[in-house]
Design a protein around this motif. Structure first.
Motif, PDB file in Angstrom:
ATOM      1  N   LEU A  60       0.901  -1.285   0.110  1.00 56.33           N
ATOM      2  CA  LEU A  60      -0.005   0.028   0.044  1.00 56.33           C
ATOM      3  C   LEU A  60       0.935   1.333  -0.085  1.00 56.33           C
ATOM      4  CD1 LEU A  60      -3.253   0.536   1.841  1.00 56.33           C
ATOM      5  CD2 LEU A  60      -1.826   2.386   1.431  1.00 56.33           C
ATOM      6  N   VAL A  61       0.835   2.192  -0.820  1.00 56.17           N
ATOM      7  CA  VAL A  61       1.321   3.458  -1.012  1.00 56.17           C
ATOM      8  C   VAL A  61       0.299   4.706  -0.636  1.00 56.17           C
ATOM      9  CG1 VAL A  61       2.649   4.989  -2.291  1.00 56.17           C
ATOM     10  CG2 VAL A  61       2.748   2.590  -2.748  1.00 56.17           C
ATOM     11  N   ALA A  62       0.237   5.335   0.449  1.00 57.97           N
ATOM     12  CA  ALA A  62      -0.603   6.210   0.896  1.00 57.97           C
ATOM     13  C   ALA A  62       0.100   7.924   0.652  1.00 57.97           C
ATOM     14  CB  ALA A  62      -1.006   6.160   2.362  1.00 57.97           C
ATOM     15  N   ALA A  63      -0.627   8.657   0.234  1.00 62.20           N
ATOM     16  CA  ALA A  63      -0.045  10.127  -0.113  1.00 62.20           C
ATOM     17  C   ALA A  63      -0.556  11.029   1.050  1.00 62.20           C
ATOM     18  CB  ALA A  63      -0.458  10.614  -1.630  1.00 62.20           C
ATOM     19  N   THR A  64       0.281  11.721   1.722  1.00 62.46           N
ATOM     20  CA  THR A  64      -0.152  12.788   2.375  1.00 62.46           C
ATOM     21  C   THR A  64      -0.714  13.897   1.665  1.00 62.46           C
ATOM     22  OG1 THR A  64       1.954  13.672   2.359  1.00 62.46           O
ATOM     23  CG2 THR A  64       1.606  12.588   4.221  1.00 62.46           C
ATOM     24  N   HIS A  65      -0.313  13.975   0.534  1.00 61.79           N
ATOM     25  CA  HIS A  65      -0.970  14.955  -0.642  1.00 61.79           C
ATOM     26  C   HIS A  65      -0.468  14.526  -1.973  1.00 61.79           C
ATOM     27  CE1 HIS A  65       2.821  16.699   0.627  1.00 61.79           C
ATOM     28  NE2 HIS A  65       2.817  17.754  -0.725  1.00 61.79           N
ATOM     29  N   SER A  68       3.369  16.185  -7.143  1.00 66.12           N
ATOM     30  CA  SER A  68       4.346  15.178  -8.112  1.00 66.12           C
ATOM     31  C   SER A  68       5.723  14.956  -7.316  1.00 66.12           C
ATOM     32  CB  SER A  68       5.004  15.858  -9.460  1.00 66.12           C
ATOM     33  OG  SER A  68       3.556  16.019 -10.063  1.00 66.12           O
ATOM     34  N   ASP A  69       6.207  15.709  -6.468  1.00 64.23           N
ATOM     35  CA  ASP A  69       7.399  15.683  -5.436  1.00 64.23           C
ATOM     36  C   ASP A  69       7.026  14.684  -4.268  1.00 64.23           C
ATOM     37  OD1 ASP A  69       6.016  17.484  -4.321  1.00 64.23           O
ATOM     38  OD2 ASP A  69       7.605  18.398  -3.532  1.00 64.23           O
ATOM     39  N   HIS A  70       5.866  13.881  -4.412  1.00 57.79           N
ATOM     40  CA  HIS A  70       5.611  13.027  -3.346  1.00 57.79           C
ATOM     41  C   HIS A  70       5.040  11.610  -3.930  1.00 57.79           C
ATOM     42  CE1 HIS A  70       6.766  15.981  -0.328  1.00 57.79           C
ATOM     43  NE2 HIS A  70       6.182  16.875  -1.057  1.00 57.79           N
ATOM     44  N   ILE A  71       4.811  11.708  -5.123  1.00 59.56           N
ATOM     45  CA  ILE A  71       4.247  10.389  -5.588  1.00 59.56           C
ATOM     46  C   ILE A  71       5.051   9.675  -6.717  1.00 59.56           C
ATOM     47  CG2 ILE A  71       1.817  11.139  -4.972  1.00 59.56           C
ATOM     48  CD1 ILE A  71       1.389  11.918  -8.014  1.00 59.56           C
ATOM     49  N   ALA A  72       6.410  10.058  -6.812  1.00 62.75           N
ATOM     50  CA  ALA A  72       7.135   9.707  -7.927  1.00 62.75           C
ATOM     51  C   ALA A  72       7.265   8.132  -7.792  1.00 62.75           C
ATOM     52  CB  ALA A  72       8.335  10.041  -7.873  1.00 62.75           C
ATOM     53  N   GLY A  73       7.039   7.345  -6.671  1.00 60.19           N
ATOM     54  CA  GLY A  73       7.325   6.074  -6.466  1.00 60.19           C
ATOM     55  C   GLY A  73       6.055   5.172  -6.839  1.00 60.19           C
ATOM     56  N   MET A  74       5.052   5.823  -6.844  1.00 61.52           N
ATOM     57  CA  MET A  74       3.788   5.106  -6.765  1.00 61.52           C
ATOM     58  C   MET A  74       3.632   4.231  -8.074  1.00 61.52           C
ATOM     59  SD  MET A  74       0.300   7.426  -5.771  1.00 61.52           S
ATOM     60  CE  MET A  74       0.305   7.560  -4.105  1.00 61.52           C
ATOM     61  N   SER A  75       4.284   4.464  -9.335  1.00 63.74           N
ATOM     62  CA  SER A  75       4.162   3.448 -10.367  1.00 63.74           C
ATOM     63  C   SER A  75       5.166   2.589 -10.259  1.00 63.74           C
ATOM     64  CB  SER A  75       4.458   4.536 -11.841  1.00 63.74           C
ATOM     65  OG  SER A  75       5.491   5.120 -11.709  1.00 63.74           O
ATOM     66  N   LEU A  76       6.211   2.551  -9.397  1.00 63.55           N
ATOM     67  CA  LEU A  76       6.990   1.519  -9.472  1.00 63.55           C
ATOM     68  C   LEU A  76       6.654   0.292  -8.441  1.00 63.55           C
ATOM     69  CD1 LEU A  76      10.621   3.308  -8.852  1.00 63.55           C
ATOM     70  CD2 LEU A  76       9.199   2.748 -11.017  1.00 63.55           C
ATOM     71  N   PHE A  77       5.365   0.381  -7.868  1.00 62.16           N
ATOM     72  CA  PHE A  77       4.966  -0.610  -7.168  1.00 62.16           C
ATOM     73  C   PHE A  77       3.365  -1.012  -7.697  1.00 62.16           C
ATOM     74  CE2 PHE A  77       7.507   1.782  -4.302  1.00 62.16           C
ATOM     75  CZ  PHE A  77       8.519   0.785  -4.155  1.00 62.16           C
ATOM     76  N   PRO A  78       3.294  -1.334  -8.903  1.00 67.03           N
ATOM     77  CA  PRO A  78       1.880  -1.786  -9.752  1.00 67.03           C
ATOM     78  C   PRO A  78       0.990  -2.471  -8.990  1.00 67.03           C
ATOM     79  CG  PRO A  78       3.833  -2.866 -10.594  1.00 67.03           C
ATOM     80  CD  PRO A  78       4.553  -2.018  -9.710  1.00 67.03           C
ATOM     81  N   GLU A  79       1.503  -3.586  -8.255  1.00 61.97           N
ATOM     82  CA  GLU A  79       0.736  -4.408  -7.208  1.00 61.97           C
ATOM     83  C   GLU A  79       0.028  -3.870  -5.898  1.00 61.97           C
ATOM     84  OE1 GLU A  79      -0.291  -7.027  -8.906  1.00 61.97           O
ATOM     85  OE2 GLU A  79       1.225  -6.443 -10.500  1.00 61.97           O
ATOM     86  N   ALA A  80       0.661  -2.797  -5.617  1.00 65.41           N
ATOM     87  CA  ALA A  80       0.370  -1.915  -4.447  1.00 65.41           C
ATOM     88  C   ALA A  80      -0.884  -1.319  -4.644  1.00 65.41           C
ATOM     89  CB  ALA A  80       1.399  -1.203  -3.887  1.00 65.41           C
ATOM     90  N   LEU A  81      -1.702  -1.254  -3.654  1.00 62.52           N
ATOM     91  CA  LEU A  81      -2.909  -0.319  -3.742  1.00 62.52           C
ATOM     92  C   LEU A  81      -2.553   0.916  -3.109  1.00 62.52           C
ATOM     93  CD1 LEU A  81      -5.484  -2.475  -1.797  1.00 62.52           C
ATOM     94  CD2 LEU A  81      -5.358  -2.187  -4.094  1.00 62.52           C
ATOM     95  N   THR A  82      -3.164   2.020  -3.760  1.00 64.91           N
ATOM     96  CA  THR A  82      -2.697   3.387  -3.616  1.00 64.91           C
ATOM     97  C   THR A  82      -3.912   4.179  -2.874  1.00 64.91           C
ATOM     98  OG1 THR A  82      -3.432   4.096  -5.991  1.00 64.91           O
ATOM     99  CG2 THR A  82      -1.154   3.717  -5.517  1.00 64.91           C
ATOM    100  N   LEU A  83      -3.498   5.028  -2.085  1.00 64.79           N
ATOM    101  CA  LEU A  83      -4.462   5.736  -1.251  1.00 64.79           C
ATOM    102  C   LEU A  83      -4.361   7.031  -1.072  1.00 64.79           C
ATOM    103  CD1 LEU A  83      -6.717   5.518   1.245  1.00 64.79           C
ATOM    104  CD2 LEU A  83      -4.561   5.012   2.629  1.00 64.79           C
ATOM    105  N   ALA A  84      -5.465   8.016  -1.447  1.00 62.43           N
ATOM    106  CA  ALA A  84      -5.230   9.307  -1.257  1.00 62.43           C
ATOM    107  C   ALA A  84      -6.603  10.283  -0.839  1.00 62.43           C
ATOM    108  CB  ALA A  84      -4.893   9.962  -2.720  1.00 62.43           C
ATOM    109  N   HIS A  85      -6.431  11.232  -0.474  1.00 67.32           N
ATOM    110  CA  HIS A  85      -7.719  11.954  -0.078  1.00 67.32           C
ATOM    111  C   HIS A  85      -8.480  12.312  -1.179  1.00 67.32           C
ATOM    112  CE1 HIS A  85     -10.513  15.502   1.125  1.00 67.32           C
ATOM    113  NE2 HIS A  85     -10.501  14.526   2.370  1.00 67.32           N
ATOM    114  N   ARG A  86      -9.761  12.451  -1.080  1.00 69.22           N
ATOM    115  CA  ARG A  86     -10.765  12.490  -2.272  1.00 69.22           C
ATOM    116  C   ARG A  86     -10.674  13.830  -3.087  1.00 69.22           C
ATOM    117  NH1 ARG A  86     -15.649  15.613  -1.144  1.00 69.22           N
ATOM    118  NH2 ARG A  86     -15.525  16.159   1.244  1.00 69.22           N
ATOM    119  N   HIS A  87      -9.808  14.637  -2.736  1.00 71.60           N
ATOM    120  CA  HIS A  87      -9.579  16.012  -3.269  1.00 71.60           C
ATOM    121  C   HIS A  87      -7.958  16.143  -3.895  1.00 71.60           C
ATOM    122  CE1 HIS A  87     -13.278  17.872  -1.827  1.00 71.60           C
ATOM    123  NE2 HIS A  87     -12.791  17.948  -0.460  1.00 71.60           N
TER     124      HIS A  87
END
Length: 273
Positions: A60-65, A68-87
């Motif tokens: 699981l990869v969760a974003a505080t916000h 771009s300078d905080h989500i660069a690695g999301m695409s490197l873990f394609p099997e992980a679920l991603t989590l973010a606020h609705r906004h």
């Protein structure tokens, strides 16, 4: 990259790109990441350490916000679920320089939630400040809170933000009462960093409002550009090069985005009344 163990099952990574931070919460072989660094090179090194060297799996990869300078690695873990606020989209689109190639649609969106991960309960609490999607991640069992970009070390960054919202967000983080604060950049700090960030925000606002009320409009840009960090930062704090750089960026956006213009207008109105 700098790697620091915050607890036996909590590891912080500070990348080379803008000193962006990712925090790994480890439960056996499973990893939950809070934020994912500021460049794909940094994220690749993070993956090599966690997955290659430590044999872990990021689930699981969760974003505080969602900038771009905080989500660069999301695409490197394609099997992980991603989590973010609705906004999250509002925050992504509000950036000065959004990087579309780093955008990954979150698998889960929320307002507030709690998640059990190993021995830790992570409380994801909506806390708009620097951006409207900001989330604070409170981890009582590790005596820490992930603040995202609501602070930048002992200062704040003002671009595209409402200073009043930032002030309120930092105040809410203080109410958690944690001993350590993981910032979106630079690393981990003692809780006093929140007081220092509020001091900086108040001092910058006071100085800028005074300039707008006292000086001619033609002089505002020059005088704001000359505001020294030493006149704004909390007493006893020796500013880092990173804080000094972002203070300079603040002075630029205060002018270009008319930050504190409303505060100066309201102050002038109150004086007349």
């Amino acid at each position: 990259m700098r790697i620091q163990e915050l607890a036996p099952d909590v590891v912080m990574f500070v990348g080379d790109a803008v000193e962006s931070v990712a925090t790994a919460f480890i439960d056996g072989k499973r990893v939950l990441l809070v934020d994912a660094l500021g460049s794909q090179d940094d994220a690749a090194e993070l993956r090599e350490v966690l997955c290659g060297q430590m044999g872990k799996t990021v689930q699981l990869v969760a974003a505080t916000h969602f900038m771009s300078d905080h989500i660069a690695g999301m695409s490197l873990f394609p099997e992980a679920l991603t989590l973010a606020h609705r906004h999250h989209r509002q925050a992504f689109l509000s950036q000065n320089r959004p990087v579309a190639s780093l955008y990954r649609e979150p698998d889960m969106v929320f307002d507030n939630m709690a998640l059990r991960w190993g021995r830790h309960q992570l409380r994801f609490l909506y806390n708009p400040g620097k951006t409207m999607d900001h989330v604070s991640v409170d981890v009582p069992t590790a005596d820490l809170v992930c603040a995202g970009d609501n602070i930048v070390g002992n200062i704040v960054y003002l671009s595209r933000a409402d200073p009043a919202l930032q002030r309120a967000a930092i105040g809410r983080i203080q109410q958690f009462g944690r001993g350590r604060v993981v910032g979106g950049h630079m690393g981990v700090f003692d809780a006093v960093v929140l007081d220092n960030a509020l001091h900086y925000l108040s001092r910058v606002q006071h100085i800028v409002v005074d300039i707008r009320l006292r000086a001619a409009a033609t002089q505002w840009a020059e005088q704001i550009a000359a505001i020294r960090l030493e006149d704004c930062i909390a007493p006893g704090i020796v500013p880092t090069a990173f804080e000094r750089e972002w203070h300079g960026r603040n002075l630029e956006v205060i002018v270009t985005q008319s930050i504190f213009a409303l505060d100066a207008a309201l102050d002038a109105r109150d004086r007349v009344a």
